[in-house]
Design a protein around this motif. Sequence first.
Motif, mmCIF file in Angstrom:
data_model
loop_
_atom_site.group_PDB
_atom_site.id
_atom_site.type_symbol
_atom_site.label_atom_id
_atom_site.label_comp_id
_atom_site.label_asym_id
_atom_site.label_seq_id
_atom_site.Cartn_x
_atom_site.Cartn_y
_atom_site.Cartn_z
ATOM 1 N N LYS A 8 13.675 3.014 -7.983
ATOM 2 C CA LYS A 8 14.551 3.689 -7.020
ATOM 3 C C LYS A 8 15.289 4.849 -7.671
ATOM 4 O O LYS A 8 15.394 5.952 -7.121
ATOM 5 N N SER A 9 15.813 4.620 -8.890
ATOM 6 C CA SER A 9 16.507 5.666 -9.641
ATOM 7 C C SER A 9 15.561 6.821 -9.968
ATOM 8 O O SER A 9 15.927 8.001 -9.904
ATOM 9 N N LYS A 10 14.312 6.431 -10.311
ATOM 10 C CA LYS A 10 13.313 7.453 -10.636
ATOM 11 C C LYS A 10 13.048 8.371 -9.450
ATOM 12 O O LYS A 10 13.012 9.605 -9.575
ATOM 13 N N TRP A 11 12.892 7.774 -8.243
ATOM 14 C CA TRP A 11 12.621 8.587 -7.047
ATOM 15 C C TRP A 11 13.834 9.432 -6.652
ATOM 16 O O TRP A 11 13.689 10.546 -6.142
ATOM 17 N N ILE A 12 15.030 8.909 -6.928
ATOM 18 C CA ILE A 12 16.242 9.709 -6.657
ATOM 19 C C ILE A 12 16.253 10.961 -7.518
ATOM 20 O O ILE A 12 16.523 12.069 -7.046
ATOM 21 N N TRP A 13 15.927 10.780 -8.820
ATOM 22 C CA TRP A 13 15.902 11.942 -9.719
ATOM 23 C C TRP A 13 14.794 12.919 -9.337
ATOM 24 O O TRP A 13 14.974 14.140 -9.424
ATOM 25 N N ILE A 14 13.661 12.386 -8.934
ATOM 26 C CA ILE A 14 12.568 13.264 -8.497
ATOM 27 C C ILE A 14 13.009 14.084 -7.274
ATOM 28 O O ILE A 14 12.761 15.284 -7.164
ATOM 29 N N GLY A 15 13.713 13.408 -6.343
ATOM 30 C CA GLY A 15 14.210 14.113 -5.146
ATOM 31 C C GLY A 15 15.194 15.209 -5.501
ATOM 32 O O GLY A 15 15.167 16.304 -4.932
ATOM 33 N N ILE A 16 16.093 14.885 -6.485
ATOM 34 C CA ILE A 16 17.080 15.887 -6.924
ATOM 35 C C ILE A 16 16.389 17.098 -7.540
ATOM 36 O O ILE A 16 16.727 18.247 -7.254
ATOM 37 N N VAL A 17 15.388 16.842 -8.388
ATOM 38 C CA VAL A 17 14.643 17.940 -9.043
ATOM 39 C C VAL A 17 13.934 18.801 -8.008
ATOM 40 O O VAL A 17 13.941 20.034 -8.072
ATOM 41 N N ILE A 18 13.306 18.122 -7.022
ATOM 42 C CA ILE A 18 12.596 18.870 -5.970
ATOM 43 C C ILE A 18 13.577 19.717 -5.161
ATOM 44 O O ILE A 18 13.311 20.874 -4.834
ATOM 45 N N ALA A 19 14.753 19.156 -4.853
ATOM 46 C CA ALA A 19 15.765 19.892 -4.084
ATOM 47 C C ALA A 19 16.246 21.119 -4.846
ATOM 48 O O ALA A 19 16.394 22.211 -4.297
ATOM 49 N N ILE A 20 16.501 20.908 -6.174
ATOM 50 C CA ILE A 20 16.956 22.041 -7.011
ATOM 51 C C ILE A 20 15.882 23.124 -7.064
ATOM 52 O O ILE A 20 16.157 24.317 -6.961
ATOM 53 N N PHE A 22 13.562 23.688 -4.868
ATOM 54 C CA PHE A 22 13.459 24.334 -3.561
ATOM 55 C C PHE A 22 14.570 25.369 -3.358
ATOM 56 O O PHE A 22 14.339 26.483 -2.888
ATOM 57 N N VAL A 23 15.814 24.996 -3.738
ATOM 58 C CA VAL A 23 16.941 25.927 -3.600
ATOM 59 C C VAL A 23 16.734 27.150 -4.485
ATOM 60 O O VAL A 23 16.974 28.287 -4.077
ATOM 61 N N THR A 24 16.288 26.909 -5.734
ATOM 62 C CA THR A 24 16.042 28.028 -6.663
ATOM 63 C C THR A 24 14.976 28.959 -6.105
ATOM 64 O O THR A 24 15.107 30.185 -6.128
ATOM 65 N N PHE A 25 13.882 28.362 -5.601
ATOM 66 C CA PHE A 25 12.793 29.154 -5.032
ATOM 67 C C PHE A 25 13.276 29.955 -3.823
ATOM 68 O O PHE A 25 12.933 31.141 -3.651
ATOM 69 N N SER A 26 14.113 29.327 -2.983
ATOM 70 C CA SER A 26 14.650 30.007 -1.800
ATOM 71 C C SER A 26 15.511 31.193 -2.193
ATOM 72 O O SER A 26 15.443 32.268 -1.591
ATOM 73 N N ASN A 27 16.343 31.007 -3.241
ATOM 74 C CA ASN A 27 17.195 32.109 -3.710
ATOM 75 C C ASN A 27 16.372 33.265 -4.233
ATOM 76 O O ASN A 27 16.672 34.437 -3.996
ATOM 77 N N ILE A 28 15.300 32.903 -4.976
ATOM 78 C CA ILE A 28 14.422 33.953 -5.510
ATOM 79 C C ILE A 28 13.757 34.722 -4.363
ATOM 80 O O ILE A 28 13.666 35.946 -4.384
ATOM 81 N N MET A 29 13.290 33.990 -3.351
ATOM 82 C CA MET A 29 12.643 34.633 -2.215
ATOM 83 C C MET A 29 13.624 35.520 -1.446
ATOM 84 O O MET A 29 13.275 36.622 -1.012
ATOM 85 N N CYS A 30 14.866 35.055 -1.294
ATOM 86 C CA CYS A 30 15.887 35.866 -0.606
ATOM 87 C C CYS A 30 16.153 37.149 -1.372
ATOM 88 O O CYS A 30 16.285 38.222 -0.798
ATOM 89 N N TYR A 31 16.225 37.023 -2.697
ATOM 90 C CA TYR A 31 16.457 38.203 -3.541
ATOM 91 C C TYR A 31 15.303 39.186 -3.408
ATOM 92 O O TYR A 31 15.500 40.409 -3.298
ATOM 93 N N CYS A 32 14.083 38.654 -3.403
ATOM 94 C CA CYS A 32 12.904 39.524 -3.255
ATOM 95 C C CYS A 32 12.898 40.211 -1.897
ATOM 96 O O CYS A 32 12.522 41.373 -1.780
ATOM 97 N N CYS A 33 13.312 39.473 -0.870
ATOM 98 C CA CYS A 33 13.366 40.045 0.473
ATOM 99 C C CYS A 33 14.384 41.179 0.533
ATOM 100 O O CYS A 33 14.176 42.190 1.191
ATOM 101 N N GLN A 34 15.515 40.983 -0.162
ATOM 102 C CA GLN A 34 16.531 42.035 -0.192
ATOM 103 C C GLN A 34 15.995 43.279 -0.878
ATOM 104 O O GLN A 34 16.228 44.407 -0.443
ATOM 105 N N LEU A 35 15.274 43.058 -1.985
ATOM 106 C CA LEU A 35 14.668 44.202 -2.676
ATOM 107 C C LEU A 35 13.645 44.892 -1.785
ATOM 108 O O LEU A 35 13.555 46.123 -1.748
ATOM 109 N N ARG A 36 12.882 44.069 -1.064
ATOM 110 C CA ARG A 36 11.880 44.629 -0.157
ATOM 111 C C ARG A 36 12.545 45.395 0.971
ATOM 112 O O ARG A 36 12.058 46.444 1.408
#
Length: 316
Positions: A8-20, A22-36
């Motif tokens: 259970k702890s392992k899946w919680i950490w996996i979920g946290i990593v995936i969320a982080i 996803f957020v990082t990827f979203s920020n990068i995409m937003c930044y790229c969109c602004q540049l575009r």
Amino acid sequence: MQTLQTRKSKWIWIGIVIAIAFVTFSNIMCYCCQLRKRKVVLQGHNETMEEKELCNLVISNRYIDVNEFPNDGKDGSNITIFSYKCIEVATNNFSLENKLGEGGFGLVYMRTLLTSQQIAIKRLSRNLGQGIIEFKNELILISKLQHMNLVKLLCCCIFGEEWMLVYEYMPNKSLDYFLFDSNQNKLLYWKKRFKIIKGIAQGLIYLHKYSRLKVIHRDIKAGNILLDQSMNPKISDFGMARIFKQNEVEANTNKIFGTLYYMSPEYAMEGVFSIKSDVYSFGVLMLEIVSSRKNNNFYDNEHALNLVGYVRNIYC
């Protein structure tokens, strides 16, 4: 039990990593969109000093006369820059078949994009020493000023010695094409002429009074009034325009720019220009619209006066 908790702890950490991630990827995409969105991208390498200066001018949101008007904090540098290759292909390597005309700035081409949008491309002549200054004037002023009676700048292109501005295409060309042709001027019935006069006046009022920048055009003439599909007038060619402070009344210059037969006397003889200079030019243009006669080609049989002198004599 411990194994279940571990899983259970392992899946919680996996979920946290995936969320982080996803957020990082979203920020990068937003930044790229602004540049575009800004699209301030210089195509090609081997930049000249002029290219770097202009790109810095656009990106840093600086102006020709940065101290002459306040910065309201808005980012007005959202200027699209086309690649040279794109424009070269669009104009079929600047084929003469796509040439619309030639002005003080350089050659003008027309082309239809794949999106069915028609554009006019103004290409800076390499032989014009003053051309770079005019290019910057047009690039900055037209991108900052928005009015239905001002021509719209779509984008620009900077590549080596190639400097180009891309505008919305005006299918009915310039006003002088209709005014001074014995056949075409028949299409300008009185209601349409009045509409054109009114539109030019509204554009000038905006430049002089209601825009964030107080702008003196300095070259109002029939050739610089473009007509759209509905014959609505749009003021063009801001290469010689000057920005005034809001409390500034007039200025003086040692170099006279513009077209002689549209110039106010104080500007032509002493280099003094102001809002009144544009108003005088507009007055000459209005007489030409009413009479379909050029100011410099009008001669009275008795006194060989120009159009302005002839009208003044009639008035007196």
